[in-house]
Design a protein around this motif. Structure first.
Motif: not given
Length: 269
Positions: A33, A3, A75, A1, A47, A30-31
């Motif tokens: 940003s 973000r 991502d 994701m 992360d 996982q993330d």
């Protein structure tokens, strides 16, 4: 994701350009940003760990759209990280770390050397079909750039190539000097992909699309394929890879140029 995030820290372990970006490794996050850090620069985190370059420097860029594009590269990776597909990340790392320790003038000098062996300036004398194809496809681009920059380039079927006037070199040198270091890094990348100065100039100026520029850079190869055929999957893969690298380099130049222009306008205001 993908973000937005706020304050983030730690480093991303990359040991060397060669080992990291020609290999694959298991995905460990996982993330993804982005956040704005010191000096208004935009950072990418995995992360909540700030991304670092292979040289150990903080990965930070002046353009928010560029940061988003880089974050999207990370991502979009699946179970395995394929670093060799992450062209924008690699270009940013190159601009930040500057592993060859070159300045703008040195990049411009290296870039202009491609004029001497520019793809669209070298013409064959036979077969006649390829002679006509080169004339019909390459001449309009040369005519465009000569008019656009008020220069003379020409073409030649001699192994020595065309003689590029000093005025043309000076004009292109001045034009290249108008770009910032980051944009020049991207432009040099596109030039090395297409083996041409003329095609990338037309591409960056939006006179050509990526697909057209790549096709023109592979004109002789495409002609031979149409005549003799090819290993279909290999041809498609090579062509797609070249399009991908060329598109990434072009986007990088545009995003870096826009960021530089906006910053200059804010400072002047």
């Amino acid at each position: 994701m993908l973000r937005q995030a706020t304050r983030l820290c730690t480093r991303f372990p990359l040991r060397s350009y060669t080992r990291s970006y020609l290999s694959e490794r298991k995905k460990f996050y996982q993330d993804v940003s982005i956040s704005q850090g010191e000096g208004g620069l935009f950072e990418v985190s995995l992360d909540r760990r700030k991304l670092k370059t292979p040289g150990g420097k903080l990965f930070a860029v002046a353009s928010e759209p560029l940061a988003i594009a880089v974050a999207t590269e990370w991502d979009s990776q699946k179970d395995t990280l394929k670093f060799y597909t992450m062209h924008l990340t690699t270009l940013c790392n190159t601009a930040i770390d500057n592993p060859t320790q070159r300045n703008k003038e040195q990049i411009i000098t290296a870039t202009l050397k491609y004029l001497e062996t520019d793809t669209v300036c070298y013409r064959v004398e036979e077969p006649q079909g390829l002679v006509e194809l080169q004339k019909n496809e390459w001449d309009p681009v040369i005519q465009w750039i000569e008019k656009r920059y008020d220069v003379e380039i020409g073409s030649s079927s001699s192994i020595a190539g065309p003689t590029i006037p000093q005025k043309t070199r000076d004009t292109f040198s001045q034009h290249l000097a108008s770009y910032g270091f980051w944009a020049l890094t991207g432009l040099e990348f596109v030039i090395t992909q297409l083996k041409s100065v003329v095609l990338p100039f037309a591409l960056i100026d939006r006179h050509l699309t990526v697909e057209k520029a790549v096709l023109l850079s592979r004109l002789e190869e495409e002609y031979q394929i149409q005549r003799w055929g090819s290993v279909e999957w290999a041809h498609d893969y090579d062509c797609q890879e070249l399009r991908s690298r060329t598109a990434a380099g072009t986007l990088f130049v545009h995003l870096c140029s826009e960021a530089s222009t906006i910053k200059q306008k804010l400072l002047q205001g």
